[in-house]
Design an enzyme around this catalytic site. Structure first.
Site, PDB file in Angstrom:
ATOM      1  N   GLN A 263     -65.486  -6.139 -64.282  1.00 10.34           N
ATOM      2  CA  GLN A 263     -65.835  -5.090 -63.326  1.00 10.34           C
ATOM      3  C   GLN A 263     -66.368  -3.863 -64.054  1.00 10.34           C
ATOM      4  O   GLN A 263     -66.254  -3.731 -65.265  1.00 10.34           O
ATOM      5  CB  GLN A 263     -64.601  -4.716 -62.496  1.00 10.34           C
ATOM      6  CG  GLN A 263     -63.385  -4.341 -63.341  1.00 10.34           C
ATOM      7  CD  GLN A 263     -62.048  -4.560 -62.641  1.00 10.34           C
ATOM      8  OE1 GLN A 263     -61.993  -4.717 -61.423  1.00 10.34           O
ATOM      9  NE2 GLN A 263     -60.966  -4.576 -63.403  1.00 10.34           N
TER      10      GLN A 263
ATOM     11  N   HIS B  91     -47.595   4.640 -56.033  1.00  4.06           N
ATOM     12  CA  HIS B  91     -46.616   4.051 -56.952  1.00  4.06           C
ATOM     13  C   HIS B  91     -45.184   4.181 -56.438  1.00  4.06           C
ATOM     14  O   HIS B  91     -44.373   3.270 -56.613  1.00  4.06           O
ATOM     15  CB  HIS B  91     -46.802   4.643 -58.361  1.00  4.06           C
ATOM     16  CG  HIS B  91     -48.119   4.264 -58.963  1.00  4.06           C
ATOM     17  ND1 HIS B  91     -49.032   5.184 -59.423  1.00  4.06           N
ATOM     18  CD2 HIS B  91     -48.702   3.045 -59.117  1.00  4.06           C
ATOM     19  CE1 HIS B  91     -50.112   4.537 -59.860  1.00  4.06           C
ATOM     20  NE2 HIS B  91     -49.928   3.247 -59.678  1.00  4.06           N
TER      21      HIS B  91
ATOM     22  N   ASP C 298     -53.434   0.600 -64.681  1.00  5.17           N
ATOM     23  CA  ASP C 298     -53.307   2.037 -64.964  1.00  5.17           C
ATOM     24  C   ASP C 298     -51.922   2.392 -65.486  1.00  5.17           C
ATOM     25  O   ASP C 298     -51.748   3.416 -66.129  1.00  5.17           O
ATOM     26  CB  ASP C 298     -53.658   2.864 -63.714  1.00  5.17           C
ATOM     27  CG  ASP C 298     -52.816   2.484 -62.510  1.00  5.17           C
ATOM     28  OD1 ASP C 298     -51.607   2.780 -62.511  1.00  5.17           O
ATOM     29  OD2 ASP C 298     -53.360   1.888 -61.569  1.00  5.17           O
TER      30      ASP C 298
ATOM     31  N   GLY D  30     -53.438 -13.311 -63.773  1.00  2.00           N
ATOM     32  CA  GLY D  30     -52.127 -13.416 -63.131  1.00  2.00           C
ATOM     33  C   GLY D  30     -51.958 -14.707 -62.349  1.00  2.00           C
ATOM     34  O   GLY D  30     -50.851 -15.257 -62.248  1.00  2.00           O
TER      35      GLY D  30
ATOM     36  N   ASP E  74     -50.193  -5.424 -57.663  1.00  2.00           N
ATOM     37  CA  ASP E  74     -50.826  -4.107 -57.663  1.00  2.00           C
ATOM     38  C   ASP E  74     -52.307  -4.352 -57.974  1.00  2.00           C
ATOM     39  O   ASP E  74     -52.771  -4.138 -59.077  1.00  2.00           O
ATOM     40  CB  ASP E  74     -50.142  -3.261 -58.750  1.00  2.00           C
ATOM     41  CG  ASP E  74     -50.692  -1.854 -58.830  1.00  2.00           C
ATOM     42  OD1 ASP E  74     -51.618  -1.516 -58.063  1.00  2.00           O
ATOM     43  OD2 ASP E  74     -50.213  -1.094 -59.688  1.00  2.00           O
TER      44      ASP E  74
END
Lengths: 284, 284
Positions: free
Chosen positions: A31, A62, A86, A138, A155
């Site tokens: 990306q 979060h 992040d 993942g 996430d």
């Protein structure tokens, strides 16, 4: 000269932030990664041109993706985070001394590298000794895991590009199998105000509710996400997010949070009628 | 040719909607009045260039400013609406057959005229026989009223221009005096995400809490208002918005609402820690 960053929330809605500086631009294998410094929201990370996280409002996202499941099962010991490059999710998890280990699987190393360089207050626990960080897919990582995690947090980006497979029946089934008996899955579930997001919300919710015993949607106010109203999924094998809420046990952790509290936890599951109908009907 | 309407939410944040047509523009004695037809939100009313109401999301604001007090005191019989020229607040009130009379005081007749012409589904009850509509200054209107209303709804613009006096100590004191013993005041209280709004939130809350026994803030998700996160004030002489919530009595009205429900009512008062601190500290 005034610089503005604009995100197209739908074909007919735009959200723009005044920019001090364009700090980073890169194209990873997966990306486009950009970092902007904005006047209102501080530093801003975009992936493929969409806001992922800003200094000013990252605490909301979060708080909601981490503390909600932790208050339902404060005994959580082992966690898997998928995405979350992040570092904000891992940072919130690391505040619980009772969590023994976190596996974090981020497909795109560039996201973590950029977070380490430009978002030190968010990425500060990526190298915590209780965290194992894998730069892998993942979807593949989870396949070999059985009955291992008390909590899985997805996430992810939106269900286009590298995040797409994280919204599939196969992936949710693998999550179910990777979870322990008290296991909980939380994920970001898009919004409900605009048709494009509501469709994805319904699509993923329909899949998850066929796999998990309990599957609920909860809400948060994230001003830099489309419409400012964002949803999360809570799925589990047996724990109910309201009936099993352990407010006293969570408050005993004594964490200072800027958004989350246990009253808000209950309120977050009290969704508006139009969202309830969207989810219950299973179509929009 | 693409036309876009842009609202400056702060100096550094802009929100833009793609426009089909500019249906009306007028300058009243008080403000500039415009109606746009947008692709995403349908028709849109702006006053002095700020979004007041849209076809698509007006239900959220009107549900929250009307049904919240009605569920705390379902016996409300007499109501005063100050502002609310589009008619949405009166429309929701008129759904309660038990409400005997509404006085509505809108300073700017042009707003009602425009609502009647361009927003028929919102303004439909402005001429209801249970409504007396006064084109007057609400600040003056309320001065002669004592112990008369069970509910006052301040459905105002921001505290600049014609709306400014509706955020003053004198006005709130007059509201207190105009209310019956079980009286409730609800008002739009700006937002908390941006400093300019948070300052007004704190300013008005500080005033109200010195006058009323009970003074609480509650939240709603209004995507066309700055940050998508908006706050309302609930003040009363003795009724608590949570302890005195009459969920069963409200549900017995059998109203179909698109946003509000009595679980959401409780959740709306469960505000995030940062908002709680802003309000409790009384400064931002």
């Amino acid at each position: 000269m005034e610089l503005w960053y604009t995100e197209q929330h739908t074909d007919n809605v735009k959200f723009s932030l005044k920019v001090k500086d364009h700090l980073f631009t890169g194209q990873s294998e997966f990306q486009k990664v950009d970092v902007l410094d904005t006047f209102e929201y501080g530093r801003l990370l975009t992936l493929d041109g969409l806001v992922m996280v800003t200094d000013k409002d990252e605490f909301i996202y979060h708080d909601m993706i981490v503390h909600v499941p932790m208050a339902v099962n404060p005994q959580i010991k082992k966690v898997l985070v998928i995405g979350g490059g992040d570092g904000g999710t891992v940072r919130e998890l690391m505040r619980y001394k009772s969590i023994e280990h976190v596996d974090m699987v981020e497909i795109d190393k560039m996201v973590c590298d950029v977070a380490r360089e430009f978002f030190p207050a968010i990425s500060c626990d990526l190298d915590n000794e209780r965290v194992s960080l894998y730069y892998e897919d993942g979807i593949k990582f989870i396949k070999s895991k059985k009955n291992e995690y008390d909590l899985i947090i997805v996430d992810s980006t939106d269900p286009i590009g590298p995040g797409e497979g994280l919204f599939s029946v196969e992936f949710y089934t693998d999550c179910f199998n990777a979870l322990t008996e008290n296991g909980i899955l939380t994920n970001q579930s898009e919004g409900a105000m605009y048709e494009t997001h509501a469709k994805e919300l319904v699509r993923s919710h329909n899949k998850i509710k066929n796999i998990f015993t309990i599957s609920k949607i909860y809400q948060g106010n994230i001003p830099t996400y489309p419409s400012g109203y964002w949803l999360f999924g809570f799925a589990s094998k047996k724990l109910d997010p309201i009936k099993d809420l352990q407010a006293d046990a969570w408050n005993a952790f004594n964490l200072k949070t800027k958004y989350y509290n246990t009253d808000l936890h209950v309120g977050a599951f009290a969704i508006p009628n139009f969202v309830k109908e969207t989810i219950e009907n299973g179509t929009i």
